[in-house]
Design an enzyme around this catalytic site. Structure first.
Site, mmCIF file in Angstrom:
data_model
loop_
_atom_site.group_PDB
_atom_site.id
_atom_site.type_symbol
_atom_site.label_atom_id
_atom_site.label_comp_id
_atom_site.label_asym_id
_atom_site.label_seq_id
_atom_site.Cartn_x
_atom_site.Cartn_y
_atom_site.Cartn_z
ATOM 1 N N LYS A 30 26.530 14.889 2.128
ATOM 2 C CA LYS A 30 25.456 15.903 2.142
ATOM 3 C C LYS A 30 24.930 16.063 3.564
ATOM 4 C CE LYS A 30 21.103 14.636 0.903
ATOM 5 N NZ LYS A 30 20.035 14.951 1.871
ATOM 6 N N ASN A 31 24.623 14.934 4.212
ATOM 7 C CA ASN A 31 23.956 15.009 5.516
ATOM 8 C C ASN A 31 24.888 15.359 6.663
ATOM 9 O OD1 ASN A 31 21.621 14.510 4.191
ATOM 10 N ND2 ASN A 31 21.386 12.406 4.879
ATOM 11 N N CYS A 124 7.078 14.905 3.221
ATOM 12 C CA CYS A 124 7.627 14.722 1.882
ATOM 13 C C CYS A 124 7.135 13.351 1.444
ATOM 14 C CB CYS A 124 9.144 14.801 1.896
ATOM 15 S SG CYS A 124 9.884 13.424 2.744
ATOM 16 N N ARG A 129 7.117 13.177 8.478
ATOM 17 C CA ARG A 129 8.337 13.829 8.980
ATOM 18 C C ARG A 129 8.029 14.848 10.089
ATOM 19 N NH1 ARG A 129 12.099 13.098 4.769
ATOM 20 N NH2 ARG A 129 13.745 13.455 6.276
ATOM 21 N N VAL A 171 17.797 11.814 13.845
ATOM 22 C CA VAL A 171 19.087 12.376 13.416
ATOM 23 C C VAL A 171 19.077 13.898 13.521
ATOM 24 C CG1 VAL A 171 20.669 12.642 11.458
ATOM 25 C CG2 VAL A 171 19.639 10.416 11.940
ATOM 26 N N THR A 172 18.167 14.570 12.805
ATOM 27 C CA THR A 172 18.200 16.039 12.861
ATOM 28 C C THR A 172 17.674 16.544 14.202
ATOM 29 O OG1 THR A 172 16.102 16.002 11.673
ATOM 30 C CG2 THR A 172 18.072 16.521 10.383
ATOM 31 N N ASP A 313 18.499 4.892 4.100
ATOM 32 C CA ASP A 313 18.858 5.596 2.857
ATOM 33 C C ASP A 313 19.482 4.670 1.821
ATOM 34 O OD1 ASP A 313 19.841 8.716 4.467
ATOM 35 O OD2 ASP A 313 17.894 7.832 3.999
ATOM 36 N N ARG A 405 19.524 16.692 -5.751
ATOM 37 C CA ARG A 405 19.561 17.072 -4.335
ATOM 38 C C ARG A 405 20.682 16.347 -3.598
ATOM 39 N NH1 ARG A 405 15.096 15.373 -1.199
ATOM 40 N NH2 ARG A 405 16.561 16.119 0.361
HETATM 41 C C1 EPZ Z 1 17.781 12.292 8.476
HETATM 42 O O1 EPZ Z 1 16.450 12.740 8.344
HETATM 43 C C2 EPZ Z 1 18.375 12.313 7.080
HETATM 44 N N1 EPZ Z 1 18.361 13.679 6.556
HETATM 45 C C3 EPZ Z 1 17.567 11.384 6.168
HETATM 46 O O2 EPZ Z 1 18.214 11.366 4.902
HETATM 47 C C4 EPZ Z 1 17.605 9.973 6.755
HETATM 48 O O3 EPZ Z 1 16.796 9.129 5.952
HETATM 49 C C5 EPZ Z 1 17.053 9.991 8.191
HETATM 50 O O4 EPZ Z 1 17.818 10.948 8.977
HETATM 51 C C6 EPZ Z 1 17.143 8.636 8.873
HETATM 52 O O5 EPZ Z 1 18.468 8.211 8.874
HETATM 53 C C7 EPZ Z 1 19.334 14.533 6.961
HETATM 54 O O6 EPZ Z 1 20.208 14.196 7.735
HETATM 55 C C8 EPZ Z 1 19.284 15.919 6.369
HETATM 56 P P1 EPZ Z 1 14.830 11.271 11.633
HETATM 57 P P2 EPZ Z 1 15.599 13.116 9.669
HETATM 58 O O7 EPZ Z 1 14.429 12.478 12.412
HETATM 59 O O8 EPZ Z 1 16.492 13.624 10.715
HETATM 60 C C9 EPZ Z 1 10.437 10.302 13.093
HETATM 61 C C10 EPZ Z 1 18.364 11.566 2.605
HETATM 62 O O9 EPZ Z 1 18.057 10.705 1.810
HETATM 63 N N2 EPZ Z 1 10.498 11.580 13.824
HETATM 64 O O10 EPZ Z 1 15.993 10.475 12.104
HETATM 65 O O11 EPZ Z 1 14.448 13.946 9.236
HETATM 66 C C11 EPZ Z 1 10.495 10.457 11.577
HETATM 67 O O12 EPZ Z 1 9.203 10.696 11.059
HETATM 68 C C12 EPZ Z 1 17.478 11.878 3.789
HETATM 69 O O13 EPZ Z 1 19.430 12.235 2.544
HETATM 70 C C13 EPZ Z 1 9.449 11.918 14.679
HETATM 71 O O14 EPZ Z 1 8.460 11.183 14.802
HETATM 72 O O15 EPZ Z 1 15.072 11.682 10.115
HETATM 73 C C14 EPZ Z 1 11.064 9.125 11.124
HETATM 74 O O16 EPZ Z 1 10.012 8.182 11.071
HETATM 75 C C15 EPZ Z 1 16.125 11.271 3.584
HETATM 76 N N3 EPZ Z 1 9.510 13.088 15.364
HETATM 77 C C16 EPZ Z 1 12.020 8.747 12.265
HETATM 78 O O17 EPZ Z 1 11.627 9.547 13.390
HETATM 79 C C17 EPZ Z 1 10.582 13.946 15.260
HETATM 80 O O18 EPZ Z 1 10.580 14.997 15.937
HETATM 81 C C18 EPZ Z 1 13.481 9.034 11.966
HETATM 82 O O19 EPZ Z 1 13.533 10.358 11.473
HETATM 83 C C19 EPZ Z 1 11.637 13.588 14.379
HETATM 84 C C20 EPZ Z 1 11.585 12.401 13.687
#
Ligand code: EPZ
Length: 429
Positions: A30-31, A124, A129, A171-172, A313, A405
């Protein structure tokens, strides 16, 4: 094509006790699929993506793309897309609120239109996030960014390559940067990037489209071009779905062989599973057999980290497993600030879990008991299914659209392995 019918009040009813045995095919990631689908916005040429799972998140991503003007259709596991004529650069709230990964449309829309208007994804249940890192990168590349009435407005007279250090590994955030900078002429350097397999899969696609990208440690060098081409790509297997079924085999004292798995993506998960008593065997045909190699499940400690560390995850699934281990385990969630909501539901099933800040102390119990439990987020729901598989009696899991999802036909797959699990539409029982 069977469309995903998922009403928010559907439930799963599980009779615990079956030892899962047999073969199961893991779906595409998915991701990995999500950023790759948004990459098609970067070219006017046709693209095809193979191995895209049929999930609610994917359906929502395709509906956002259609809203923007992309034409797409699915034939079995492949999705064919053309973004030759886009009609909008706005990602509206009614779509973004259903799938926060819609934020991945920001980079491609800014690259294509020099404009983008994307609804704030909102938090969420697992955390606020924020997207500050995404915005900081876009501003560095020349965009003016303002947030008004819940929407992020981006516009740029021109975009330029950047040298940028992420304050945190996201990641994103890394994926949005890759999507934008691959389409910007010149050489960009990104440091402290995420290196999850899904990020690397997106990099493979962007290289097929014509960007030149090198990764060393956590530094990316990108040579972008505005002339990105169409592509065909088969997405990597879903490592979290695979990890979830591996846990199911160990918990039920089963013997499951998984097809379409890349064990390299699961090194930290497999090492923890082995500590807990799992036998993991890679078979000559590339499938992976998982079974319990010991008389009981052993406790262990888990610390979620960015890849290649133990994935956040998989944290909820391990909490289910460790709740019936022979001893006490500690689980520390370092990535999200509120990702222990499954603990309360597992406790209602008889687990003994206490939360101390970022750490959950899990004291193993003899058995769990079936009852009615509520899903709160995607992976929490998976942990409740796992608990239901071994609980004494009947477990009813409400609000399972969370599962739709991220897990393709999980009830069919579990039934094929011998589980007693039924989906109830609506309020059901
Ligand atoms: C991705 O989310 C995944 N989603 C998540 O999977 C996964 O849990 C997460 O990475 C961590 O591996 C997708 O790929 C679609 P992050 P993402 O930005 O990118 C903070 C699932 O179950 N942060 O790596 O949103 C954030 O709050 C989902 O499929 C900031 O502070 O996660 C978190 O604490 C759930 N500022 C940490 O960084 C930002 O601008 C890591 O978040 C961005 C993130």
């Amino acid at each position: 094509m069977k469309s995903i019918i998922s009403s928010s009040s559907d439930s799963y009813v599980i009779e615990g006790g079956a030892r899962l045995k047999g073969r199961v095919r893991i779906s595409g990631s998915k991701n990995s699929s999500l950023p790759i689908l948004f990459a098609t916005l970067l070219t006017r040429e046709p693209c095809s993506v193979e191995g895209v799972p049929e999930l609610l998140d994917i359906t929502n991503a395709l509906s956002l793309l259609r809203h923007l003007g992309t034409e797409s259709y699915r034939v079995s596991e492949s999705v064919y897309l053309s973004s030759e004529r886009l009609v909008s650069y706005e990602a509206p709230h009614e779509i973004v609120r259903k799938m926060r990964a819609s934020i991945l449309s920001m980079g491609p829309l800014l690259a294509r239109f020099k404009r983008a208007v994307v609804s704030m994804p909102g938090g969420c249940s697992i955390g606020l996030r924020p997207v500050d890192q995404h915005v900081k990168l876009f501003e560095k590349a020349g965009a003016d960014v303002s947030v008004r009435h819940g929407y992020i407005h981006l516009s740029a007279k021109s975009l330029k390559p950047v040298e940028f250090d992420f304050d945190i590994i996201t990641v994103t955030g890394t994926e949005n940067a890759l999507l934008l900078l691959s389409a910007v002429e010149g050489r960009s350097i990104l440091r402290n990037v995420a290196i999850e397999p899904e990020v690397l899969d997106l990099i493979e696609v962007l290289k097929k489209m014509g960007a030149r990208i090198e990764l060393s440690d956590r530094t990316l060098e990108i040579e972008g071009t505005p002339f990105l081409r169409g592509f065909h790509h088969k997405v990597i297997p879903d490592r979290i779905e695979a990890g979830t079924f591996m846990v199911a085999s160990l918990m039920t004292d089963g013997d499951i062989t998984l097809e379409n798995v890349n064990l390299e993506h699961l090194a930290s998960v497999c090492s923890k599973l082995s500590e807990c008593g799992a036998g993991i065997e890679e078979l000559p045909d590339g499938s992976v057999r998982v079974f319990r190699s010991s008389s009981e499940i052993y406790p262990t400690n888990v610390n979620t980290q960015e890849y290649p560390g133990f994935p956040t995850d998989m944290q909820a699934q391990f909490m289910s497993l460790l709740s019936v281990a022979r001893g006490t385990s500690e689980i520390t969630e370092n990535i999200f600030e509120n990702r222990f909501q499954h603990a309360a539901e597992l406790t209602r099933m008889g687990a003994n879990i206490s939360i101390h800040g970022k750490t959950a102390v899990v004291r193993g119990v003899e058995r769990l008991y079936g009852t009615e439990v509520f899903s709160t987020d995607l992976r929490a729901s998976a942990s409740l299914v796992l608990a239901g598989l071994i609980a004494e009696g009947t477990t009813v899991i409400r609000d399972i659209y969370h599962l739709d999802r991220g897990y393709e036909r999980i009830d069919e797959k579990l039934r094929s392995l011998g589980a007693s699990i039924q989906r109830l539409q609506g309020e059901g029982i």
